[in-house]
Motif scaffolding. Structure first.
Motif, PDB file in Angstrom:
ATOM      1  N   LEU A 164       0.869  -1.170   0.000  1.00  0.00           N
ATOM      2  CA  LEU A 164       0.000   0.000   0.000  1.00  0.00           C
ATOM      3  C   LEU A 164       0.904   1.217   0.000  1.00  0.00           C
ATOM      4  O   LEU A 164       1.727   1.374   0.903  1.00  0.00           O
ATOM      5  CB  LEU A 164      -0.891   0.025   1.243  1.00  0.00           C
ATOM      6  N   TYR A 165       0.793   2.060  -1.014  1.00  0.00           N
ATOM      7  CA  TYR A 165       1.571   3.285  -1.094  1.00  0.00           C
ATOM      8  C   TYR A 165       0.759   4.413  -0.484  1.00  0.00           C
ATOM      9  O   TYR A 165      -0.359   4.688  -0.920  1.00  0.00           O
ATOM     10  CB  TYR A 165       1.904   3.625  -2.548  1.00  0.00           C
ATOM     11  N   ILE A 166       1.318   5.084   0.527  1.00  0.00           N
ATOM     12  CA  ILE A 166       0.624   6.140   1.243  1.00  0.00           C
ATOM     13  C   ILE A 166       1.474   7.404   1.178  1.00  0.00           C
ATOM     14  O   ILE A 166       2.644   7.385   1.577  1.00  0.00           O
ATOM     15  CB  ILE A 166       0.392   5.746   2.720  1.00  0.00           C
ATOM     16  N   PRO A 167       0.918   8.524   0.699  1.00  0.00           N
ATOM     17  CA  PRO A 167       1.689   9.765   0.649  1.00  0.00           C
ATOM     18  C   PRO A 167       1.956  10.314   2.051  1.00  0.00           C
ATOM     19  O   PRO A 167       1.103  10.223   2.929  1.00  0.00           O
ATOM     20  CB  PRO A 167       0.812  10.714  -0.160  1.00  0.00           C
ATOM     21  N   ALA A 168       3.149  10.866   2.224  1.00  0.00           N
ATOM     22  CA  ALA A 168       3.537  11.457   3.507  1.00  0.00           C
ATOM     23  C   ALA A 168       4.186  12.808   3.253  1.00  0.00           C
ATOM     24  O   ALA A 168       5.173  12.897   2.533  1.00  0.00           O
ATOM     25  CB  ALA A 168       4.509  10.537   4.240  1.00  0.00           C
ATOM     26  N   ASN A 169       3.604  13.861   3.834  1.00  0.00           N
ATOM     27  CA  ASN A 169       4.160  15.202   3.666  1.00  0.00           C
ATOM     28  C   ASN A 169       5.432  15.408   4.475  1.00  0.00           C
ATOM     29  O   ASN A 169       6.337  16.092   4.035  1.00  0.00           O
ATOM     30  CB  ASN A 169       3.124  16.260   4.049  1.00  0.00           C
ATOM     31  N   ASN A 170       5.493  14.840   5.654  1.00  0.00           N
ATOM     32  CA  ASN A 170       6.696  14.888   6.495  1.00  0.00           C
ATOM     33  C   ASN A 170       6.988  13.447   6.869  1.00  0.00           C
ATOM     34  O   ASN A 170       6.402  12.893   7.800  1.00  0.00           O
ATOM     35  CB  ASN A 170       6.444  15.739   7.738  1.00  0.00           C
ATOM     36  N   ILE A 171       7.884  12.811   6.125  1.00  0.00           N
ATOM     37  CA  ILE A 171       8.076  11.366   6.271  1.00  0.00           C
ATOM     38  C   ILE A 171       8.580  10.974   7.656  1.00  0.00           C
ATOM     39  O   ILE A 171       8.145   9.976   8.211  1.00  0.00           O
ATOM     40  CB  ILE A 171       8.946  10.787   5.136  1.00  0.00           C
ATOM     41  N   ASP A 172       9.468  11.767   8.237  1.00  0.00           N
ATOM     42  CA  ASP A 172       9.983  11.417   9.567  1.00  0.00           C
ATOM     43  C   ASP A 172       8.887  11.464  10.626  1.00  0.00           C
ATOM     44  O   ASP A 172       8.759  10.549  11.446  1.00  0.00           O
ATOM     45  CB  ASP A 172      11.146  12.335   9.950  1.00  0.00           C
ATOM     46  N   GLU A 173       8.073  12.518  10.590  1.00  0.00           N
ATOM     47  CA  GLU A 173       6.952  12.631  11.532  1.00  0.00           C
ATOM     48  C   GLU A 173       5.952  11.494  11.315  1.00  0.00           C
ATOM     49  O   GLU A 173       5.444  10.918  12.284  1.00  0.00           O
ATOM     50  CB  GLU A 173       6.260  13.982  11.341  1.00  0.00           C
ATOM     51  N   THR A 174       5.693  11.152  10.067  1.00  0.00           N
ATOM     52  CA  THR A 174       4.711  10.115   9.763  1.00  0.00           C
ATOM     53  C   THR A 174       5.222   8.739  10.169  1.00  0.00           C
ATOM     54  O   THR A 174       4.469   7.922  10.710  1.00  0.00           O
ATOM     55  CB  THR A 174       4.323  10.160   8.268  1.00  0.00           C
ATOM     56  N   ILE A 175       6.506   8.456   9.948  1.00  0.00           N
ATOM     57  CA  ILE A 175       7.101   7.193  10.407  1.00  0.00           C
ATOM     58  C   ILE A 175       6.937   7.076  11.913  1.00  0.00           C
ATOM     59  O   ILE A 175       6.472   6.049  12.419  1.00  0.00           O
ATOM     60  CB  ILE A 175       8.602   7.116  10.041  1.00  0.00           C
ATOM     61  N   GLU A 176       7.302   8.123  12.626  1.00  0.00           N
ATOM     62  CA  GLU A 176       7.210   8.123  14.086  1.00  0.00           C
ATOM     63  C   GLU A 176       5.775   7.901  14.550  1.00  0.00           C
ATOM     64  O   GLU A 176       5.509   7.151  15.488  1.00  0.00           O
ATOM     65  CB  GLU A 176       7.756   9.443  14.630  1.00  0.00           C
ATOM     66  N   TRP A 177       4.815   8.545  13.880  1.00  0.00           N
ATOM     67  CA  TRP A 177       3.410   8.411  14.244  1.00  0.00           C
ATOM     68  C   TRP A 177       2.935   6.966  14.070  1.00  0.00           C
ATOM     69  O   TRP A 177       2.294   6.408  14.958  1.00  0.00           O
ATOM     70  CB  TRP A 177       2.562   9.367  13.400  1.00  0.00           C
ATOM     71  N   TYR A 178       3.245   6.348  12.924  1.00  0.00           N
ATOM     72  CA  TYR A 178       2.836   4.962  12.686  1.00  0.00           C
ATOM     73  C   TYR A 178       3.480   4.015  13.704  1.00  0.00           C
ATOM     74  O   TYR A 178       2.848   3.046  14.134  1.00  0.00           O
ATOM     75  CB  TYR A 178       3.169   4.521  11.257  1.00  0.00           C
ATOM     76  N   GLN A 179       4.708   4.297  14.104  1.00  0.00           N
ATOM     77  CA  GLN A 179       5.367   3.466  15.106  1.00  0.00           C
ATOM     78  C   GLN A 179       4.770   3.685  16.496  1.00  0.00           C
ATOM     79  O   GLN A 179       4.398   2.725  17.180  1.00  0.00           O
ATOM     80  CB  GLN A 179       6.869   3.769  15.151  1.00  0.00           C
ATOM     81  N   ASN A 180       4.665   4.938  16.923  1.00  0.00           N
ATOM     82  CA  ASN A 180       4.241   5.244  18.289  1.00  0.00           C
ATOM     83  C   ASN A 180       2.751   5.123  18.522  1.00  0.00           C
ATOM     84  O   ASN A 180       2.331   4.723  19.612  1.00  0.00           O
ATOM     85  CB  ASN A 180       4.716   6.638  18.688  1.00  0.00           C
ATOM     86  N   LYS A 181       1.954   5.482  17.553  1.00  0.00           N
ATOM     87  CA  LYS A 181       0.497   5.463  17.739  1.00  0.00           C
ATOM     88  C   LYS A 181      -0.134   4.125  17.336  1.00  0.00           C
ATOM     89  O   LYS A 181      -1.099   3.691  17.953  1.00  0.00           O
ATOM     90  CB  LYS A 181      -0.182   6.582  16.938  1.00  0.00           C
ATOM     91  N   LEU A 182       0.406   3.477  16.279  1.00  0.00           N
ATOM     92  CA  LEU A 182      -0.211   2.257  15.768  1.00  0.00           C
ATOM     93  C   LEU A 182       0.610   0.997  16.032  1.00  0.00           C
ATOM     94  O   LEU A 182       0.145  -0.107  15.762  1.00  0.00           O
ATOM     95  CB  LEU A 182      -0.458   2.380  14.253  1.00  0.00           C
ATOM     96  N   GLY A 183       1.833   1.154  16.502  1.00  0.00           N
ATOM     97  CA  GLY A 183       2.659  -0.013  16.775  1.00  0.00           C
ATOM     98  C   GLY A 183       3.292  -0.647  15.549  1.00  0.00           C
ATOM     99  O   GLY A 183       3.750  -1.789  15.597  1.00  0.00           O
ATOM    100  N   PHE A 184       3.341   0.070  14.440  1.00  0.00           N
ATOM    101  CA  PHE A 184       3.964  -0.463  13.229  1.00  0.00           C
ATOM    102  C   PHE A 184       5.471  -0.557  13.419  1.00  0.00           C
ATOM    103  O   PHE A 184       6.060   0.152  14.223  1.00  0.00           O
ATOM    104  CB  PHE A 184       3.660   0.432  12.029  1.00  0.00           C
ATOM    105  N   LYS A 185       6.098  -1.445  12.672  1.00  0.00           N
ATOM    106  CA  LYS A 185       7.546  -1.652  12.724  1.00  0.00           C
ATOM    107  C   LYS A 185       8.177  -1.128  11.437  1.00  0.00           C
ATOM    108  O   LYS A 185       7.696  -1.412  10.338  1.00  0.00           O
ATOM    109  CB  LYS A 185       7.879  -3.142  12.856  1.00  0.00           C
ATOM    110  N   LEU A 186       9.252  -0.376  11.571  1.00  0.00           N
ATOM    111  CA  LEU A 186      10.020   0.088  10.423  1.00  0.00           C
ATOM    112  C   LEU A 186      10.912  -1.071   9.999  1.00  0.00           C
ATOM    113  O   LEU A 186      11.734  -1.542  10.773  1.00  0.00           O
ATOM    114  CB  LEU A 186      10.843   1.322  10.811  1.00  0.00           C
ATOM    115  N   LYS A 187      10.747  -1.557   8.770  1.00  0.00           N
ATOM    116  CA  LYS A 187      11.461  -2.748   8.318  1.00  0.00           C
ATOM    117  C   LYS A 187      12.917  -2.478   7.983  1.00  0.00           C
ATOM    118  O   LYS A 187      13.740  -3.385   8.030  1.00  0.00           O
ATOM    119  CB  LYS A 187      10.754  -3.356   7.097  1.00  0.00           C
ATOM    120  N   ALA A 188      13.247  -1.266   7.606  1.00  0.00           N
ATOM    121  CA  ALA A 188      14.617  -0.873   7.263  1.00  0.00           C
ATOM    122  C   ALA A 188      14.661   0.647   7.328  1.00  0.00           C
ATOM    123  O   ALA A 188      13.614   1.303   7.283  1.00  0.00           O
ATOM    124  CB  ALA A 188      14.969  -1.356   5.867  1.00  0.00           C
TER     125      ALA A 188
END
Length: 138
Positions: free
Chosen positions: A17-41
């Motif tokens: 799933l390709y999802i646009p992100a205006n601020n990629i660092d903030e969005t990565i952090e949000w998906y990790q901290n709020k949803l528990g997603f894991k950054l694969k690399a």
């Protein structure tokens, strides 16, 4: 005797799933901290900008956050209203709803979809609407 040829499948699953992100660092952090997603690399740069590969804790869907400066989301219009393009399934929708709300994520009320499904919607930092859902078909 007629020999029937077995047709090979064209596809095995939905890949990414390709999802646009205006601020990629903030969005990565949000998906990790709020949803528990894991950054694969670590995020990497393609020919346009940065891309980050994330998965939910079970790791069965791959979400690619794609950096963009355009004012866009992954949503589409349905009869003039924004409509989400993907759903995250929950085994306990009420628990997920309460946990996200307690973690500062703005969530809609839980709604029924027919007799056998229920859902709510929330929005990521880039404005993408995400549906959280439970149904008897999951």
């Amino acid at each position: 005797m007629e020999v029937t040829q077995v047709q090979k499948s064209l596809f095995s699953r939905i890949g990414y799933l390709y999802i646009p992100a205006n601020n990629i660092d903030e969005t990565i952090e949000w998906y990790q901290n709020k949803l528990g997603f894991k950054l694969k690399a670590p995020k990497f740069q393609d020919d346009i900008g940065y891309v980050a590969v994330l998965t939910p804790p079970e790791g069965n869907v791959v979400l690619l956050l794609v950096e963009t400066r355009d004012n866009t989301t992954a949503d589409f219009l349905r009869d003039g209203r924004l409509y989400q393009t993907f759903t995250l399934n929950c085994s306990d929708l009420e628990y997920t709803h309460k946990s996200l709300k307690n973690n500062g994520v703005e969530v809609t009320e839980i709604c029924m979809r027919g007799e056998n499904a229920k859902y709510f919607v929330f929005t990521d930092p880039s404005g993408n609407q995400i549906e959280a859902a439970w149904s008897i078909w999951d």
